[in-house]
Design an enzyme around this catalytic site. Sequence first.
Site, PDB file in Angstrom:
ATOM      1  N   TYR A 135     -29.755 -12.686  -0.579  1.00  0.00           N
ATOM      2  CA  TYR A 135     -28.984 -12.500  -1.773  1.00  0.00           C
ATOM      3  C   TYR A 135     -27.527 -12.763  -1.149  1.00  0.00           C
ATOM      4  O   TYR A 135     -27.010 -11.781  -0.533  1.00  0.00           O
ATOM      5  CB  TYR A 135     -28.921 -11.369  -2.648  1.00  0.00           C
ATOM      6  CG  TYR A 135     -30.292 -10.975  -3.595  1.00  0.00           C
ATOM      7  CD1 TYR A 135     -30.928 -12.254  -3.569  1.00  0.00           C
ATOM      8  CD2 TYR A 135     -30.537  -9.933  -3.956  1.00  0.00           C
ATOM      9  CE1 TYR A 135     -32.294 -12.229  -4.452  1.00  0.00           C
ATOM     10  CE2 TYR A 135     -31.853  -9.859  -4.554  1.00  0.00           C
ATOM     11  CZ  TYR A 135     -32.455 -10.922  -4.927  1.00  0.00           C
ATOM     12  OH  TYR A 135     -33.622 -10.938  -5.686  1.00  0.00           O
ATOM     13  N   SER A 177     -35.721 -11.671 -13.846  1.00  0.00           N
ATOM     14  CA  SER A 177     -34.952 -12.521 -15.029  1.00  0.00           C
ATOM     15  C   SER A 177     -35.396 -12.314 -16.116  1.00  0.00           C
ATOM     16  O   SER A 177     -36.037 -13.249 -16.955  1.00  0.00           O
ATOM     17  CB  SER A 177     -35.241 -14.006 -14.550  1.00  0.00           C
ATOM     18  OG  SER A 177     -34.554 -14.395 -13.347  1.00  0.00           O
ATOM     19  N   PRO A 178     -34.994 -10.977 -16.753  1.00  0.00           N
ATOM     20  CA  PRO A 178     -35.580 -10.571 -18.100  1.00  0.00           C
ATOM     21  C   PRO A 178     -35.051 -11.272 -19.335  1.00  0.00           C
ATOM     22  O   PRO A 178     -35.550 -11.286 -20.243  1.00  0.00           O
ATOM     23  CB  PRO A 178     -35.633  -9.137 -18.275  1.00  0.00           C
ATOM     24  CG  PRO A 178     -34.429  -8.932 -17.105  1.00  0.00           C
ATOM     25  CD  PRO A 178     -34.636  -9.889 -16.087  1.00  0.00           C
ATOM     26  N   GLY A 214     -37.853 -20.565 -19.011  1.00  0.00           N
ATOM     27  CA  GLY A 214     -37.944 -21.436 -18.017  1.00  0.00           C
ATOM     28  C   GLY A 214     -37.820 -20.775 -16.565  1.00  0.00           C
ATOM     29  O   GLY A 214     -37.938 -19.515 -16.360  1.00  0.00           O
ATOM     30  N   PHE A 215     -37.644 -21.525 -15.621  1.00  0.00           N
ATOM     31  CA  PHE A 215     -37.543 -20.820 -14.163  1.00  0.00           C
ATOM     32  C   PHE A 215     -36.093 -20.182 -14.158  1.00  0.00           C
ATOM     33  O   PHE A 215     -35.820 -18.885 -13.932  1.00  0.00           O
ATOM     34  CB  PHE A 215     -38.020 -21.878 -13.085  1.00  0.00           C
ATOM     35  CG  PHE A 215     -37.829 -21.342 -11.645  1.00  0.00           C
ATOM     36  CD1 PHE A 215     -38.324 -19.997 -11.315  1.00  0.00           C
ATOM     37  CD2 PHE A 215     -36.938 -21.872 -10.577  1.00  0.00           C
ATOM     38  CE1 PHE A 215     -38.434 -19.535 -10.104  1.00  0.00           C
ATOM     39  CE2 PHE A 215     -36.737 -21.265  -9.419  1.00  0.00           C
ATOM     40  CZ  PHE A 215     -37.673 -20.063  -9.174  1.00  0.00           C
ATOM     41  N   GLU A 227     -33.695 -22.061 -16.139  1.00  0.00           N
ATOM     42  CA  GLU A 227     -32.822 -22.689 -17.133  1.00  0.00           C
ATOM     43  C   GLU A 227     -31.918 -22.472 -17.966  1.00  0.00           C
ATOM     44  O   GLU A 227     -30.995 -22.948 -18.630  1.00  0.00           O
ATOM     45  CB  GLU A 227     -34.223 -23.620 -18.213  1.00  0.00           C
ATOM     46  CG  GLU A 227     -35.050 -24.176 -17.423  1.00  0.00           C
ATOM     47  CD  GLU A 227     -35.929 -24.815 -18.374  1.00  0.00           C
ATOM     48  OE1 GLU A 227     -35.719 -25.185 -19.334  1.00  0.00           O
ATOM     49  OE2 GLU A 227     -37.299 -24.791 -17.895  1.00  0.00           O
TER      50      GLU A 227
END
Length: 305
Positions: A52, A215-216, A220-221, A223
């Site tokens: 990160y 990524s809640p 898409g991945f 998007e």
Amino acid sequence: MKTQKLGTSNLEVPVVAVGCMRLNSLDTTEAERFVQTALEEGANFFDHADIYGGGSCEEIFAEAIHMNSSIREKIMLQSKCGIRQGMFDFSKEHILNSVDAILKRLNTEYLDVLLLHRPDALVEPEEVAEAFDQLEASGKVRHFGVSNQNPMQIQLLQKYVKQPLVANQLQLSITNANMISAGINVNMENEAAVNRDGSILDFCRLHDITIQPWSPFQYGFFEGVFLGSEKFPELNQVIDEIAAAYGVSNTTIAIAWLLRHPAHMQPIIGTMNIDRLKDCIRAGEISLTREEWYRIYRAAGNVLP
């Protein structure tokens, strides 16, 4: 904030974890205020990774929280390793070197949790076991887990690794819910029935491994965010109606949807916005009804068989 056990460990963790992937988007003052707000709200579990910001997010965090022994006792730190430029690497040497670098950047002597970031096709589980044993014996890492792994990959590791794997970080949101949909559509001839992860949801529940959805809010991945998106008008209408009924934001309801699942997941939230951080934390105070949960699920385009 409401808390729960992390896997089979003795760690009592907040039901919402603070993801630090975008911490380098804040200036020094903003980072300090963000971290302090999280602590004031009871969100003292911070998720990092050595990639990160190229490692800068861990350094920024240590400075923002003014790391010292007194502060360290009040927080829980999780970081991940195993991703290198153009490859994945679960070798003993890489894991050990990565942890030393993480500890230096975070200005701490130990991690509460270390996760292996993405499956390494060339993994030699014996080496992973040696690395974990050395890290545990030295006191540098207290608990271990994985990220983005399926049941067979976890079982292969667990054949050699003596430490219990307490967490598995997986992509999951209202719009990215195949691990749920596949279980609902068993034996059906439709796209939702395709089991893409080896029933990882049920596997983690059976083995007391805490799923940490990442990524809640994404569809898409990477998007975009489904909240407020014109691509999901019905979903947003339903979420907004339920949010209004509870007197909370749509952000709160999106996280509450994940928390309502009996797997006792711990979502990793990535927002750097203090108001949204508070909205996410408030989700721990709400328990959606079965009817509300399924209504949201269906509004995302999921059809019940």
